[in-house]
Scaffold this motif. Sequence first.
Motif, PDB file in Angstrom:
ATOM      1  N   SER A 192       0.813  -1.221   0.000  1.00 26.65           N
ATOM      2  CA  SER A 192       0.000   0.000   0.000  1.00 26.65           C
ATOM      3  C   SER A 192       0.840   1.263   0.000  1.00 26.65           C
ATOM      4  O   SER A 192       0.339   2.336  -0.297  1.00 26.65           O
ATOM      5  CB  SER A 192      -0.924   0.014   1.222  1.00 26.65           C
ATOM      6  OG  SER A 192      -1.775  -1.104   1.237  1.00 26.65           O
ATOM      7  N   TYR A 193       2.099   1.151   0.364  1.00 24.71           N
ATOM      8  CA  TYR A 193       2.939   2.320   0.591  1.00 24.71           C
ATOM      9  C   TYR A 193       3.789   2.661  -0.638  1.00 24.71           C
ATOM     10  O   TYR A 193       4.360   1.776  -1.277  1.00 24.71           O
ATOM     11  CB  TYR A 193       3.864   2.082   1.792  1.00 24.71           C
ATOM     12  CG  TYR A 193       3.111   1.923   3.092  1.00 24.71           C
ATOM     13  CD1 TYR A 193       2.593   0.690   3.472  1.00 24.71           C
ATOM     14  CD2 TYR A 193       2.923   3.007   3.949  1.00 24.71           C
ATOM     15  CE1 TYR A 193       1.902   0.542   4.664  1.00 24.71           C
ATOM     16  CE2 TYR A 193       2.247   2.867   5.149  1.00 24.71           C
ATOM     17  CZ  TYR A 193       1.736   1.630   5.494  1.00 24.71           C
ATOM     18  OH  TYR A 193       1.058   1.482   6.684  1.00 24.71           O
ATOM     19  N   ASP A 194       3.871   3.952  -0.909  1.00 27.51           N
ATOM     20  CA  ASP A 194       4.642   4.411  -2.067  1.00 27.51           C
ATOM     21  C   ASP A 194       6.093   4.726  -1.745  1.00 27.51           C
ATOM     22  O   ASP A 194       6.950   4.716  -2.628  1.00 27.51           O
ATOM     23  CB  ASP A 194       3.997   5.677  -2.658  1.00 27.51           C
ATOM     24  CG  ASP A 194       2.721   5.364  -3.417  1.00 27.51           C
ATOM     25  OD1 ASP A 194       1.890   6.272  -3.575  1.00 27.51           O
ATOM     26  OD2 ASP A 194       2.565   4.205  -3.863  1.00 27.51           O
ATOM     27  N   TYR A 195       6.381   5.037  -0.501  1.00 34.15           N
ATOM     28  CA  TYR A 195       7.723   5.497  -0.143  1.00 34.15           C
ATOM     29  C   TYR A 195       8.299   4.632   0.979  1.00 34.15           C
ATOM     30  O   TYR A 195       7.597   4.304   1.938  1.00 34.15           O
ATOM     31  CB  TYR A 195       7.694   6.965   0.304  1.00 34.15           C
ATOM     32  CG  TYR A 195       7.038   7.878  -0.685  1.00 34.15           C
ATOM     33  CD1 TYR A 195       5.735   8.319  -0.500  1.00 34.15           C
ATOM     34  CD2 TYR A 195       7.714   8.293  -1.834  1.00 34.15           C
ATOM     35  CE1 TYR A 195       5.114   9.141  -1.418  1.00 34.15           C
ATOM     36  CE2 TYR A 195       7.102   9.120  -2.753  1.00 34.15           C
ATOM     37  CZ  TYR A 195       5.806   9.530  -2.541  1.00 34.15           C
ATOM     38  OH  TYR A 195       5.198  10.354  -3.459  1.00 34.15           O
ATOM     39  N   TRP A 196       9.577   4.318   0.824  1.00 37.87           N
ATOM     40  CA  TRP A 196      10.249   3.455   1.801  1.00 37.87           C
ATOM     41  C   TRP A 196      11.592   4.038   2.187  1.00 37.87           C
ATOM     42  O   TRP A 196      12.311   4.609   1.354  1.00 37.87           O
ATOM     43  CB  TRP A 196      10.464   2.061   1.213  1.00 37.87           C
ATOM     44  CG  TRP A 196       9.201   1.270   1.129  1.00 37.87           C
ATOM     45  CD1 TRP A 196       8.269   1.307   0.126  1.00 37.87           C
ATOM     46  CD2 TRP A 196       8.711   0.341   2.092  1.00 37.87           C
ATOM     47  NE1 TRP A 196       7.229   0.458   0.412  1.00 37.87           N
ATOM     48  CE2 TRP A 196       7.472  -0.157   1.613  1.00 37.87           C
ATOM     49  CE3 TRP A 196       9.194  -0.128   3.313  1.00 37.87           C
ATOM     50  CZ2 TRP A 196       6.717  -1.094   2.323  1.00 37.87           C
ATOM     51  CZ3 TRP A 196       8.446  -1.058   4.018  1.00 37.87           C
ATOM     52  CH2 TRP A 196       7.221  -1.539   3.519  1.00 37.87           C
ATOM     53  N   GLY A 197      11.934   3.857   3.463  1.00 38.54           N
ATOM     54  CA  GLY A 197      13.261   4.189   3.934  1.00 38.54           C
ATOM     55  C   GLY A 197      14.209   3.027   3.663  1.00 38.54           C
ATOM     56  O   GLY A 197      13.796   1.949   3.235  1.00 38.54           O
ATOM     57  N   GLN A 198      15.468   3.229   3.986  1.00 34.08           N
ATOM     58  CA  GLN A 198      16.491   2.242   3.650  1.00 34.08           C
ATOM     59  C   GLN A 198      16.592   1.123   4.682  1.00 34.08           C
ATOM     60  O   GLN A 198      17.247   0.132   4.427  1.00 34.08           O
ATOM     61  CB  GLN A 198      17.859   2.926   3.504  1.00 34.08           C
ATOM     62  CG  GLN A 198      18.620   3.155   4.805  1.00 34.08           C
ATOM     63  CD  GLN A 198      17.988   4.213   5.682  1.00 34.08           C
ATOM     64  OE1 GLN A 198      17.006   4.853   5.366  1.00 34.08           O
ATOM     65  NE2 GLN A 198      18.573   4.409   6.845  1.00 34.08           N
ATOM     66  N   GLY A 199      15.964   1.277   5.815  1.00 32.61           N
ATOM     67  CA  GLY A 199      16.031   0.250   6.848  1.00 32.61           C
ATOM     68  C   GLY A 199      17.125   0.523   7.860  1.00 32.61           C
ATOM     69  O   GLY A 199      18.173   1.094   7.551  1.00 32.61           O
ATOM     70  N   THR A 200      16.864   0.108   9.081  1.00 28.17           N
ATOM     71  CA  THR A 200      17.850   0.208  10.152  1.00 28.17           C
ATOM     72  C   THR A 200      17.866  -1.114  10.904  1.00 28.17           C
ATOM     73  O   THR A 200      16.826  -1.683  11.215  1.00 28.17           O
ATOM     74  CB  THR A 200      17.534   1.399  11.084  1.00 28.17           C
ATOM     75  OG1 THR A 200      18.570   1.540  12.063  1.00 28.17           O
ATOM     76  CG2 THR A 200      16.191   1.249  11.784  1.00 28.17           C
ATOM     77  N   LEU A 201      19.057  -1.616  11.165  1.00 28.56           N
ATOM     78  CA  LEU A 201      19.211  -2.947  11.744  1.00 28.56           C
ATOM     79  C   LEU A 201      19.107  -2.899  13.263  1.00 28.56           C
ATOM     80  O   LEU A 201      19.807  -2.108  13.912  1.00 28.56           O
ATOM     81  CB  LEU A 201      20.547  -3.552  11.335  1.00 28.56           C
ATOM     82  CG  LEU A 201      20.899  -4.908  11.937  1.00 28.56           C
ATOM     83  CD1 LEU A 201      19.898  -5.973  11.520  1.00 28.56           C
ATOM     84  CD2 LEU A 201      22.319  -5.313  11.534  1.00 28.56           C
ATOM     85  N   VAL A 202      18.272  -3.747  13.787  1.00 29.97           N
ATOM     86  CA  VAL A 202      18.143  -3.926  15.228  1.00 29.97           C
ATOM     87  C   VAL A 202      18.572  -5.351  15.558  1.00 29.97           C
ATOM     88  O   VAL A 202      18.024  -6.304  15.004  1.00 29.97           O
ATOM     89  CB  VAL A 202      16.701  -3.681  15.707  1.00 29.97           C
ATOM     90  CG1 VAL A 202      16.556  -4.040  17.183  1.00 29.97           C
ATOM     91  CG2 VAL A 202      16.297  -2.239  15.455  1.00 29.97           C
ATOM     92  N   THR A 203      19.546  -5.475  16.435  1.00 32.59           N
ATOM     93  CA  THR A 203      20.025  -6.784  16.854  1.00 32.59           C
ATOM     94  C   THR A 203      19.884  -6.884  18.357  1.00 32.59           C
ATOM     95  O   THR A 203      20.405  -6.034  19.094  1.00 32.59           O
ATOM     96  CB  THR A 203      21.492  -6.995  16.463  1.00 32.59           C
ATOM     97  OG1 THR A 203      21.629  -6.819  15.049  1.00 32.59           O
ATOM     98  CG2 THR A 203      21.943  -8.405  16.826  1.00 32.59           C
ATOM     99  N   VAL A 204      19.167  -7.906  18.799  1.00 30.23           N
ATOM    100  CA  VAL A 204      18.928  -8.096  20.221  1.00 30.23           C
ATOM    101  C   VAL A 204      19.625  -9.381  20.646  1.00 30.23           C
ATOM    102  O   VAL A 204      19.293 -10.463  20.167  1.00 30.23           O
ATOM    103  CB  VAL A 204      17.430  -8.171  20.541  1.00 30.23           C
ATOM    104  CG1 VAL A 204      17.221  -8.264  22.054  1.00 30.23           C
ATOM    105  CG2 VAL A 204      16.695  -6.961  19.977  1.00 30.23           C
ATOM    106  N   SER A 205      20.576  -9.255  21.530  1.00 29.09           N
ATOM    107  CA  SER A 205      21.306 -10.420  22.000  1.00 29.09           C
ATOM    108  C   SER A 205      20.656 -10.970  23.264  1.00 29.09           C
ATOM    109  O   SER A 205      20.073 -10.226  24.063  1.00 29.09           O
ATOM    110  CB  SER A 205      22.759 -10.053  22.275  1.00 29.09           C
ATOM    111  OG  SER A 205      22.845  -9.104  23.323  1.00 29.09           O
TER     112      SER A 205
END
Length: 126
Positions: A112-125
Amino acid sequence: VQLQASGGGLVQAGDSLRLSCTASGRTFNYASVGWFRRAPGKEREFVAALRGSGVNKYYSNSLKGRFTISRDNAKNTVYLQMNSLKPEDTAVYYCAADASSLIMSALRDPESYDYWGQGTLVTVSS
């Protein structure tokens, strides 16, 4: 509209993180904004979304209560506050925006979305 997602990082289980999604190019004060995530080896998953003033907010049933979406129109930014993080929250988190006020079912659909960001990585140890 260009979207910039930020705020990811490496944290321990139980920690909190706040992701930011900042728009440039045009204001998206009245648009629909969503957060999605893609964990390693899994499909993209809806996390949370809001539309308009931000009064109407929607969450993945499995994340509701730990994650909170909000917006600051003055900063053209939408936030995702993530609390009590778990290793299974490890993923690349993406923000997405659309100029229209999407209905609830559409808010949960990445198509449904026209615009997207590049993403940000979340790592949970653990």
